[in-house]
Design an enzyme around this catalytic site. Structure first.
Site, PDB file in Angstrom:
ATOM      1  N   CYS A  60      29.151  29.812  22.378  1.00 18.13           N
ATOM      2  CA  CYS A  60      28.198  30.935  21.881  1.00 18.13           C
ATOM      3  C   CYS A  60      27.454  31.709  22.617  1.00 18.13           C
ATOM      4  O   CYS A  60      27.892  31.784  24.090  1.00 18.13           O
ATOM      5  CB  CYS A  60      27.378  30.184  20.717  1.00 18.13           C
ATOM      6  N   CYS A  84      25.664  30.409  25.861  1.00 17.25           N
ATOM      7  CA  CYS A  84      26.425  29.898  26.714  1.00 17.25           C
ATOM      8  C   CYS A  84      26.697  31.094  27.815  1.00 17.25           C
ATOM      9  O   CYS A  84      26.627  30.597  29.174  1.00 17.25           O
ATOM     10  CB  CYS A  84      27.788  29.329  26.516  1.00 17.25           C
ATOM     11  N   CYS A 102      54.523  23.680  63.479  1.00 13.05           N
ATOM     12  CA  CYS A 102      53.672  22.507  63.347  1.00 13.05           C
ATOM     13  C   CYS A 102      52.551  22.531  62.375  1.00 13.05           C
ATOM     14  O   CYS A 102      52.559  23.695  61.691  1.00 13.05           O
ATOM     15  CB  CYS A 102      53.201  22.324  64.776  1.00 13.05           C
ATOM     16  N   CYS A 129      50.184  25.575  62.412  1.00  7.53           N
ATOM     17  CA  CYS A 129      50.583  26.828  61.571  1.00  7.53           C
ATOM     18  C   CYS A 129      50.301  26.568  60.063  1.00  7.53           C
ATOM     19  O   CYS A 129      49.685  27.636  59.626  1.00  7.53           O
ATOM     20  CB  CYS A 129      52.078  27.129  61.839  1.00  7.53           C
ATOM     21  N   ASP A 156      35.941  73.954  31.643  1.00  5.94           N
ATOM     22  CA  ASP A 156      36.683  74.983  32.637  1.00  5.94           C
ATOM     23  C   ASP A 156      37.886  75.553  31.970  1.00  5.94           C
ATOM     24  O   ASP A 156      38.418  75.148  30.979  1.00  5.94           O
ATOM     25  CB  ASP A 156      37.243  73.917  33.795  1.00  5.94           C
ATOM     26  N   ASP A 192      40.004  69.692  35.119  1.00 11.09           N
ATOM     27  CA  ASP A 192      40.878  69.236  35.621  1.00 11.09           C
ATOM     28  C   ASP A 192      41.457  69.250  37.091  1.00 11.09           C
ATOM     29  O   ASP A 192      42.413  68.640  37.447  1.00 11.09           O
ATOM     30  CB  ASP A 192      42.380  69.575  34.687  1.00 11.09           C
TER      31      ASP A 192
END
Length: 790
Positions: free
Chosen positions: A14, A17, A80, A83, A493, A680
């Site tokens: 709910c 929570c 090894c 790494c 514009d 734009d």
């Protein structure tokens, strides 16, 4: 540098929570979190990415789970264990990594990722940057898409399990209804006490086990939620009935309340099942967008066509798209032509013709023919991924009204518990019947519906922004959703917004040689008028200009083949010592003057056609009582002509780019309300940011779209009114949802406390409250834009 990530959270029952998780996360230094119960996600902003493990740990401490996606790589070049340790530490430090394990013996790396912030390609690049080779073990698509598919499968399994449990609970509860009918005088017999107990017990502890688990987690974290109310109420009825049976024996028959507890759990479980289905439906927009991305693409590698995972497509790759296939990534057509269905991306209902050199969007369906496209944007930079991210961002936001709901939710359950206890004590003291008093208290507990309160706002936002995205309207955040429906004036514009943005050279008063030099200089400018002059000389060989200087708002100067060339308005000519005669601009064309070596060489008339939808766009706004204005850097003549032709409220002419901000602010004062700016271009970005709501045309620049609060995915100004409409519809739905959520509680709790509501009806009402809110939100999916409908 701050980082925002989305964490999927499982286990919330709910809104309380969500509130509890959010409060716990916000107590962490350098962390800001917003938890959305409807989406089952948390949006977490981190000042330091290193605090991510602490955030995940806090969520898990609250009793919830953050589930990531496991990705495996074959690693080469390790010599090894050191790494392996180095790779493991580097991967674990990546933002979005929950854990990392690297095995030197098997040469495998296993990393658990959160969906979104980290993709498998980034992990692979990190391993390669450390000096090792890496290849993903299994073919992949994006991390979010994999997470979505896994989550959908899990949800389907959970839904099937929940349905089976509801059916079993119904079969067990049905015989218990005989007891209710006997108490109502409809039957003369009832089940024996042992039979009622046998039927009610599996419903109480097996079907209702989820409520006990949720209640335990909440109480363990010193909190309370809906599970606490249900578990407390049904347990009280069950154990009191058990006490009566054990103490009175057979005489208890007819005085037990096993049917009340069983029926409450059955009804609420049914409500939760319906709620889960409705909640998945509100999120369908994201699911549909995710599904648009194909898993594989046909790419040309080494002279041959090969099928590769979409994540492995690189910028510049040639991709073949057959008829009926989806375009895998954004690109430009290099060969072929076709009609593409872009409806789910732009809202354009009709297929759009595309040819060589034209752009295509990833996710569009190739209608006919075979296309070869060159990939331009891949991965998280693609248009589809940006759309998904934008929609997710909007859906995760919290409306201002939600803050009130959060404050109510924080004290709601403890308050209901107190009212229920007071109801029990007062009824017992007044009537002297503990059983009757208990039923009234149980009714108070189960009528309370915090889920409806928590779902009221986010369910509407998720559905509203989702349906808007389906029709090509991308809303950036909840703040925009709140403001857009209250806009009083819109400033458009001119070029590329109300006009097509593709002006042509209508007339030229000079000689051909001068026009050639002017067109050559205009190659250095991206202004639409400049491109029109250059396009007029497409068949000529144009030299490269030198020493170019762009003078914002007045023109451009430079050298072409040793000639000093200047192109611009009368103000630029005046700065060069030239006096030009004003031209009576009655044809709507824009005039620019050209000077060569300090002498006037000619005047160019450049005309840009109005979009066919512009007149209807203005009429739609006028019908809603919204003023429309035009702003342009052009001279008064053509601006006034366009304003009159379209029926605009007014216009601003001769406005430099930095002056548009002032026009927005001035109009806001004039109308005493919110103002939207529609543009734009790059030069529109400051005004888009200054407006209460900035609206960018999707055909425009990336800067404009990044700045704007709303992006219209197709170049249709009629969508401005539609964006305002979906904002109003969503806000209206939020208010309706909150009304119903509060109404169920404000009327139901007093009725239950006064004894007018049985526990069974209270349980049904609680289940109905969430379904009502979600059902009302889903009505938004019927919304359709009016653009294109006349």
């Amino acid at each position: 540098m701050t980082t925002t990530i989305q964490l999927p959270i499982q286990g919330m029952s709910c809104a309380n929570c969500a509130s509890r998780i959010g409060a716990a996360l916000n107590r962490i230094d350098g962390v800001e979190a917003s938890v959305n119960f409807a989406l089952e996600q948390a949006a977490v902003t981190l000042q330091d990415e290193a605090s991510l493990p602490e955030v995940v740990a806090h969520i898990r401490q609250q009793g919830y789970e953050v589930v990531g996606e496991r990705v495996e790589f074959q690693v080469s070049g390790m010599s090894c264990a050191a790494c392996a340790g180095r790779i493991e530490r580097a991967l674990a430090a990546l933002p979005g990594a929950l854990s990392a394990e690297v095995n030197f013996a098997t040469e495998r790396a296993l990393i658990t990722l959160l969906p979104g912030p980290l993709s498998p390609a980034v992990v692979r690049d990190q391993i390669v940057a450390l000096g090792f080779g890496a290849e993903q073990v299994r073919g992949s698509v994006s991390a979010r898409q994999q997470q979505l598919q896994a989550r959908e499968q899990q949800e389907r399994q959970e839904a099937r399990r929940a349905l089976h449990q509801v059916l079993i609970a119904s079969l067990l509860t049905l015989p218990l209804l005989a007891g209710m009918m006997t108490m109502a005088g409809l039957l003369s017999w009832h089940l024996p006490a042992w039979a009622e107990w046998a039927l009610a017990t599996p419903v109480q502890f097996w079907i209702g086990g989820r409520f006990y688990r949720g209640a335990w987690l909440a109480l363990k974290n010193r909190a309370a939620n809906m599970d606490v109310l249900v578990a407390t109420g049904t347990s009280a009825a069950y154990f009191y009935s058990l006490y009566l049976w054990l103490s009175l024996g057979a005489q208890a028959s007819g005085h037990l309340y096993f049917e009340a507890s069983a029926l409450i759990i059955t009804l609420i479980s049914l409500g939760k099942l319906l709620e889960a289905r409705a909640r998945r439906s509100t999120q369908s927009a994201i699911r549909e967008l995710m599904a648009l991305r194909p898993e594989r693409a046909t790419v040309k590698r080494g002279g041959d066509w090969a099928s590769v995972a979409v994540d492995e497509v690189l910028r510049g790759d040639l991709i073949r798209v057959l008829a009926g296939e989806r375009v895998p990534v954004d690109g430009t057509i290099s060969q072929g032509s076709s009609e593409l269905d872009e409806s789910i991306l732009t809202g354009e209902s009709m297929p759009v013709p595309r040819g060589v050199g034209e752009p295509v969007l990833g996710g569009a369906i190739n209608g006919s023919g075979v296309l070869t496209i060159t990939a331009t944007t891949v991965g998280e930079d693609s248009s589809l991924n940006k759309i998904i991210a934008l929609v997710e961002r909007a859906q995760m936001g919290k409306a201002p009204l939600q803050q009130l709901v959060d404050r109510v939710s924080a004290v709601f359950v403890p308050l209901v518990m107190a009212v229920a206890l007071l109801t029990l004590l007062l009824w017992w003291a007044w009537a002297g019947d503990f059983g009757h008093a208990l039923l009234a208290a149980v009714a108070v507990l189960v009528i309370a519906c915090p889920c409806a309160l928590g779902l009221a706002t986010p369910a509407a936002i998720v559905t509203g922004t989702g349906v808007a995205a389906r029709h090509g309207i991308l809303i950036k955040d909840v703040d925009t959703l709140q403001k857009a429906h209250d806009i009083k004036a819109v400033i458009f514009d001119k070029t590329g917004t109300l006009t097509e943005g593709k002006p042509v050279l209508q007339s030229w008063s000079g000689d051909a040689a001068s026009l050639r030099l002017a067109a050559a200089l205009q190659q250095a400018s991206e202004h639409p008028l400049a491109r029109a002059m250059t396009a007029s000389q497409a068949q000529a060989s144009l030299p490269e200009p030198q020493g170019v200087e762009v003078r914002v708002g007045s023109g451009i100067v430079g050298e072409v083949e040793g000639n000093r060339v200047a192109i611009g308005n009368p103000a630029l000519m005046a700065s060069l010592g030239l006096v030009v005669d004003p031209v009576e601009e009655t044809d709507g064309a824009t005039r620019v003057w050209v000077a060569i070596e300090g002498r006037l060489a000619g005047v160019a008339a450049l005309a840009d056609k109005l979009r066919p939808e512009s007149r209807q766009a203005v009429a739609n706004l006028r019908a809603r009582g919204i003023d429309s204005w035009l702003v342009s850097g052009d001279a008064p003549g053509p601006v006034a002509r366009i304003a009159g032709e379209l029926g605009l409220t007014g216009s601003f002419d001769s406005v430099l780019p930095d002056g548009k901000v002032g026009r927005v602010e001035a109009l806001r004062e004039q109308v005493q309300g919110r103002v939207a700016m529609v543009g734009d271009g790059v030069n529109d970005a400051p005004a888009l940011a200054a407006a209460d709501v900035g609206i960018a045309m999707g055909s425009g620049s990336d800067v404009a779209m990044e700045t704007a609060a709303i992006t219209l995915m197709r170049a249709d100004p009629r969508l401005v009114a539609d964006a305002i409409d979906i904002s109003a519809a969503t806000w209206r739905t939020i208010r309706q949802n909150l009304f119903w959520a509060f109404a169920f509680n404000v009327t139901g709790i007093p009725l239950a406390a006064l004894g007018y509501l049985s526990p069974e009806l209270a349980g049904a009402a609680m289940a109905l409250s969430s379904v009502t809110v979600l059902g009302n939100s889903l009505l938004l999916k019927r919304w359709r834009p009016k653009a294109g409908q006349g």
